[in-house]
Design an enzyme around this catalytic site. Sequence first.
Site, PDB file in Angstrom:
ATOM      1  N   GLY A  52       0.836  -1.200   0.000  1.00 40.35           N
ATOM      2  CA  GLY A  52       0.000   0.000   0.000  1.00 40.35           C
ATOM      3  C   GLY A  52       0.866   1.244   0.000  1.00 40.35           C
ATOM      4  N   GLY A  53       0.348   2.273   0.629  1.00 40.48           N
ATOM      5  CA  GLY A  53       1.078   3.544   0.675  1.00 40.48           C
ATOM      6  C   GLY A  53       2.411   3.422   1.388  1.00 40.48           C
ATOM      7  N   GLY A  71      23.205  12.190 -30.338  1.00 41.10           N
ATOM      8  CA  GLY A  71      22.784  12.874 -29.113  1.00 41.10           C
ATOM      9  C   GLY A  71      23.303  12.159 -27.880  1.00 41.10           C
ATOM     10  N   ALA A  72      23.472  10.841 -28.006  1.00 41.89           N
ATOM     11  CA  ALA A  72      23.953  10.080 -26.853  1.00 41.89           C
ATOM     12  C   ALA A  72      25.365  10.516 -26.470  1.00 41.89           C
ATOM     13  CB  ALA A  72      23.906   8.590 -27.154  1.00 41.89           C
TER      14      ALA A  72
END
Length: 522
Positions: free
Chosen positions: A177-178, A412-413
């Site tokens: 859960g949380g 771009g890498a």
Amino acid sequence: MHFSLIFVSMDKNQDLLNRRKLATLGGGKERIDKQHQQGKLTARERVTVLLDENSFEEIGSFVEHRATAFGLDKQRFPGDGVITGYGTIHGRLVYVFSQDFTVLGGSLSETHAAKICRIMDLAMKNGAPVIGLNDSGGARIQEGVVSLAGYADIFYRNTRASGVIPQISVIMGPCAGGAVYSPALTDFIFMVEETSYMFVTGPNVVKTVTHEEVTSEDLGGAKAHAEKSGVNHFTAANDVECLKKVRDLVTYLPQNAYELAPQPTIFNYTKSKLDQIGKILPENANIPYDIRKVVECVIDDESFREVQADYAKNIVVGFARIEGKTIGVVANQPSALAGVLDIDASRKGARFVRFCDSFNIPLLVFEDVPGFLPGTDQEWRGIITHGAKLLYAFSEATVPRITVITRKAYGGAFDVMNSKSIGADLNFAWPTAEIAVMGAKGAAEIIFKREIASAEDPQAKWLEKEAEYAEMFANPYRAAERGIVDDVILPEETRAKVIAGFKMLEKKAETLPKKKHGNIPL
Ligand code: HXC
């Protein structure tokens, strides 16, 4: 009169000792036996394994919850299901909380949360790491909203402490859960195989909502989170191994953002590794190799601690030591997806770079990257945004930064992988480096398209043009001529160059423009 006072005080002392003993019993023998039968240590045993012998000082062992609903008034346990305090790991101060599953399933009440918050506050004031040992059924159901607020108190502190003190979460049982969001906000998560799991919603809810049948282990066990989600940074076979791994990791980290990591005075480096390093790269630039072999040849012997080793294997990140000093290593991995950058690799790399930068850990980057991974899957899932995370993380980092290009540095890498233009301090290339907009084959196809199409033998023309382009750019010298790389070095010179570089950068002081905080593309 005098004697009776002594008797009274002895009774009171005995009373204290009795109370102390009671506080160490957790939820009682039966539940402790069950914990052991499951192959788990108790919360107290875990603290003992984690910390240096006899160094643990407990805080809040008598704290009890104040709830009365649903029979809780009859179920009060000193300590309220969490052991909190401080101690040392290899002589250095750490703060610890350890949830006790034998007490109401380690569930988090208002007071249980307050105990955790108390040691987090102390850790922040005193600048030392917090290590949380999680083994809990989540919010104490009988207490309702106050336990939810307790979680939020912890989340708030996790966030405030982020980048100030190292925070480590160790999952040693349920975490659902949380409750998963406190570990998620911390720097590193350790998980134990078979006995720990993390998920936002468990198998029952999953079955109801999506009709999938899945076990807790498959949904949120150590392996699932190590390989599929990347939530888990380090996996261990059992509690003892796990806690030893935590002790080891802590030796690589500084106490807080204002200090440097400890530097062991003794380190080993096997000189024969210098003869091996030049033999790792295959003759053919399209054949993969394991970048970790290169890393091992440059760093101190056996000092590499890989982080998220089973996730996004096309990038390798981890801590290492050079002449005893902690560094962070980021390396493209040609043996997985040819070392391409994709969404997962970019996120993994970015998170690690930001941790290192927060905690003054210099970065050493090994680059062999053919570019970003093409495809609709990547584009539609946002490679643009996620790739930008890595670019942002490097650009923002002010720690000493060195890059070694071993082979491909395309497109771009190339920019993203700690290039000088985005603030790297030194950039070296091996003679095998190919620094170009793209591979020669693809480049020739685009820029000589018409010539190839009109040639008598288009295939032969293509090969000829490919060779021409490769001759021009499939080397490090165009980049070196422009000062885009600082030097072309032999592989066996790498360690010495890196040592000299980091020494030169030891007093580097760079500050970012004054701002509240940046807006990393999340
Ligand atoms: C109170 C709890 C508890 C809880 C377990 N116990 N979880 N008590 N609050 N959340 C108690 C049980 O009553 C039992 O008490 C003991 O702990 C051991 O539990 P068992 O069920 O016997 O153990 P096991 O079979 O190992 O199962 C473990 C478990 C299961 C899978 C964790 O207990 C479970 O499903 N618990 C509930 C989980 C849950 O839904 N929690 C709320 C999640 S929501 P006795 O006296 O018999 O020993 C949440 C919100 C956080 O946490 C929000 C933050 C924003």
